[in-house]
Design a protein around this motif. Structure first.
Motif, short mmCIF file in Angstrom:
data_model
loop_
_atom_site.label_atom_id
_atom_site.label_comp_id
_atom_site.label_asym_id
_atom_site.label_seq_id
_atom_site.Cartn_x
_atom_site.Cartn_y
_atom_site.Cartn_z
N GLN A 1 -6.45 -3.44 -5.15
CA GLN A 1 -5.22 -3.77 -4.44
C GLN A 1 -5.04 -5.28 -4.30
OE1 GLN A 1 -5.33 -1.72 -0.70
NE2 GLN A 1 -4.83 0.25 -1.62
N GLY B 1 0.80 -1.22 0.00
CA GLY B 1 0.00 0.00 0.00
C GLY B 1 0.82 1.26 0.00
N GLU B 2 0.12 2.35 0.28
CA GLU B 2 0.75 3.66 0.29
C GLU B 2 1.76 3.77 1.43
OE1 GLU B 2 -2.30 6.59 0.53
OE2 GLU B 2 -3.51 5.59 -0.99
N GLU B 3 2.84 4.44 1.14
CA GLU B 3 3.89 4.64 2.14
C GLU B 3 3.41 5.63 3.20
OE1 GLU B 3 7.58 3.73 3.67
OE2 GLU B 3 6.79 2.99 1.78
N LYS C 1 0.83 5.45 5.21
CA LYS C 1 -0.60 5.47 5.50
C LYS C 1 -0.88 4.70 6.78
CE LYS C 1 -5.10 4.30 3.65
NZ LYS C 1 -5.85 3.68 2.55
N TYR D 1 -3.13 2.41 8.73
CA TYR D 1 -4.19 1.46 8.45
C TYR D 1 -5.05 1.16 9.67
CZ TYR D 1 -2.48 0.58 3.78
OH TYR D 1 -2.12 0.72 2.46
#
Length: 146
Positions: A117, A28-30, A32, A34
């Motif tokens: 994803q 996923g996004e760096e 972020k 969760y």
């Protein structure tokens, strides 16, 4: 009624949910946050294993593989739905939607975005192999501790 095969199915899907959630976070996004993403998915895995797979155990080996695939499909569906609902509420509290219909429609839009994803070879392979193993282990538990 609690049975061993329901518990085995729930624990197996819990493990699959943990592994796939970890893979999604890694891809996923760096930076972020969760939050409870992994824990919610693990809870859904336990519930799907108990309710969906547990009641279908004991119908043979081919049905066991199909049972595992059904359980993983249910886990993916409910995971995408619950995460979509959570994200919709988070965005709704920031007044991102014009009305309630836009917010409800956003649940499915966000679910599809999260589903993108999942479309990586390693995640799909993990889900497929995990489904087969989960179905077979559930069948073994049913036959052993009937």
């Amino acid at each position: 009624m609690p049975t061993a095969h329901r518990l085995v199915a729930g624990i197996c899907l819990l493990v699959i949910a943990f592994i796939v959630s970890t893979m999604i976070i890694a891809n996923g996004e760096e930076g972020k946050d969760y939050g409870y993403f992994t824990y919610v998915n693990m809870g859904l895995g336990l519930a799907c294993g108990w309710k969906v797979m547990g009641k279908r155990a004991g119908r043979g080996w081919v049905a066991a593989v199909n049972n595992g695939l059904t359980g993983v499909a249910a886990l993916v569906f409910w995971g995408l739905f619950v995460q979509g609902v959570y994200e919709m509420f988070r965005l709704a509290m920031r007044h991102r939607y014009d009305g309630p219909f836009d917010a409800v429609l956003a649940i499915f839009t966000l679910g599809v975005e999260y589903g993108r994803q999942l479309i990586t070879p390693e995640i799909l392979l993990t889900l497929a192999i995990g489904a087969v193993i989960t179905g077979l282990l559930t069948e073994v538990a049913y036959r052993r501790w009937r």
